[in-house]
Design a protein around this motif. Structure first.
Motif, PDB file in Angstrom:
ATOM      1  N   VAL A  42      -0.141  -8.097   5.262  1.00 47.65           N
ATOM      2  CA  VAL A  42      -0.567  -6.967   6.091  1.00 47.65           C
ATOM      3  C   VAL A  42       0.180  -5.726   5.644  1.00 47.65           C
ATOM      4  O   VAL A  42       1.412  -5.678   5.698  1.00 47.65           O
ATOM      5  N   GLU A  43      -0.568  -4.715   5.186  1.00 45.60           N
ATOM      6  CA  GLU A  43       0.088  -3.508   4.673  1.00 45.60           C
ATOM      7  C   GLU A  43      -0.161  -2.325   5.587  1.00 45.60           C
ATOM      8  O   GLU A  43      -1.295  -1.956   5.862  1.00 45.60           O
ATOM      9  N   PHE A  44       0.939  -1.701   6.028  1.00 43.78           N
ATOM     10  CA  PHE A  44       0.867  -0.494   6.850  1.00 43.78           C
ATOM     11  C   PHE A  44       0.698   0.722   5.951  1.00 43.78           C
ATOM     12  O   PHE A  44       1.499   0.955   5.047  1.00 43.78           O
ATOM     13  N   GLY A  45      -0.338   1.526   6.184  1.00 48.45           N
ATOM     14  CA  GLY A  45      -0.561   2.716   5.380  1.00 48.45           C
ATOM     15  C   GLY A  45      -0.776   2.372   3.924  1.00 48.45           C
ATOM     16  O   GLY A  45      -0.024   2.778   3.051  1.00 48.45           O
ATOM     17  N   SER A  46      -1.828   1.612   3.659  1.00 50.61           N
ATOM     18  CA  SER A  46      -2.040   1.030   2.338  1.00 50.61           C
ATOM     19  C   SER A  46      -2.315   2.053   1.249  1.00 50.61           C
ATOM     20  O   SER A  46      -2.055   1.798   0.069  1.00 50.61           O
ATOM     21  N   GLY A  47      -2.863   3.236   1.613  1.00 50.06           N
ATOM     22  CA  GLY A  47      -3.146   4.244   0.600  1.00 50.06           C
ATOM     23  C   GLY A  47      -4.089   3.727  -0.469  1.00 50.06           C
ATOM     24  O   GLY A  47      -5.049   3.013  -0.182  1.00 50.06           O
ATOM     25  N   ASP A  48      -3.772   4.042  -1.745  1.00 48.26           N
ATOM     26  CA  ASP A  48      -4.656   3.605  -2.835  1.00 48.26           C
ATOM     27  C   ASP A  48      -4.324   2.202  -3.330  1.00 48.26           C
ATOM     28  O   ASP A  48      -5.048   1.639  -4.154  1.00 48.26           O
ATOM     29  N   GLY A  49      -3.204   1.615  -2.855  1.00 46.73           N
ATOM     30  CA  GLY A  49      -2.871   0.230  -3.178  1.00 46.73           C
ATOM     31  C   GLY A  49      -2.443  -0.015  -4.615  1.00 46.73           C
ATOM     32  O   GLY A  49      -2.374  -1.168  -5.055  1.00 46.73           O
TER      33      GLY A  49
END
Length: 319
Positions: free
Chosen positions: A80-87
């Motif tokens: 689970v990623e908080f604030g994933s953006g462009d990854g």
């Protein structure tokens, strides 16, 4: 079409009004990232002086297998990623986990639907076998739902973003993370480390003037979105690193005594010569501070994964 009253009531307008009328003026760093600000930050990340991005890239590129081993999950799990953006950085971790046949589902969370759609498209191209369950909305609303599931989780809070919070704010944020985590869940958090003060100072007060442009763009955004008449050349950028408390504080400084008017807010703001507008905090941590923070919040530090220069860590915590 937005009316002036509608614009006045936006979070940006309210925060600018408060920030420019408080005794010590301030602007929130959350507003750095409009389209132009995001473009300038891409330039910052490419500067040789700005080490955090490349250091974390190195960690996730070279140590993802070690991170997977330290998770010690015996069943399928979520990432689970908080604030994933462009990854882009996360992709290195995910690619290694897939190569090692880990059974997981990637759950990126972002408040922006557009950001999630772009991320999904990019991941489908580069990692077509990746299982995804994207979430759009507020971190903590979604975290509450995730916490009700029995499946274990690895939470990601990368990029050194914890450094943008004061000590009290950081503790409050991590308490909220912890409230949505089950016993045995893990948190992988990017943390910038205390080091030679000159290295840190150069990263934030670069000789190219890109960081200055990044901060000045806040004023340009106010001019555009709030119909203000700020003279951009009447402000200078300044930042200061205190090696004792690990804090970089950034400011815009008014070069002259001046008045600034916003048509949208229908308000005139007064600036004295040399008056400061605080724009950002970026705190650096010692290993002792990391350990104490984790312990105080009932976490256990499993391991601090480091780059080769020991400038940055992705710190793995267990609930």
């Amino acid at each position: 079409m937005e009316t002036t009253t509608t614009i006045q009531n936006t979070a940006f307008a309210k925060d600018v009004l408060k920030g420019f009328t408080d005794i010590k003026k301030h602007l929130s760093s959350r507003y750095f990232y409009d389209d132009e600000g995001s473009h300038i930050f891409q330039q910052i990340m490419k500067m040789p002086e700005y080490y955090p991005t490349s250091c974390e890239f190195e960690i996730l590129s070279q140590q993802s297998e070690n991170i997977l081993q330290k998770l010690n999950f015996s069943q399928p799990f979520n990432i689970v990623e908080f604030g994933s953006g462009d990854g882009v950085k996360t992709k290195h971790l995910l690619k290694t986990f897939l190569h090692k046949k880990a059974d997981f589902t990637y759950v990126p969370i972002d408040i922006s639907e557009e950001a999630i759609l772009i991320l999904e498209e990019n991941m489908k191209i580069s990692l077509p076998e990746l299982k995804m369950n994207s979430k759009i909305g507020d971190y903590f609303d979604i975290l509450e739902d995730i916490s009700k599931e029995e499946i274990p989780n690895l939470f990601l809070f990368l990029g050194g973003n914890i450094g943008n919070y004061s000590e009290i704010e950081a503790r409050d944020l991590l308490k909220k993370f912890a409230s949505g985590m089950k016993k045995g869940d893990k948190l992988l958090m990017g943390i910038d480390l205390k080091k030679n003060p000159r290295i840190i100072q150069k990263a934030y007060d670069d000789p190219h003037g890109i960081t200055k442009a990044f901060n000045i763009n806040l004023l340009r955004r106010i001019n555009r979105e709030l119909e203000a008449d700020i003279s951009l050349d009447q402000f200078e950028f300044y930042c200061h690193y205190n090696p004792e408390n690990g804090e970089v504080n950034s400011y815009l400084c008014s070069l002259v005594k001046q008045n600034v008017y916003s048509k949208t807010l229908d308000k005139t703001f007064n600036f004295q010569k040399d008056e400061l507008i605080w724009t950002e905090l970026s705190k650096k941590y010692s290993f002792e501070e990391i350990e104490n923070l984790a312990t105080d919040l009932d976490f256990k530090v499993v391991e601090n994964f480091m780059d080769c220069k020991f400038y940055f860590t992705d710190s793995l915590w267990e609930k």
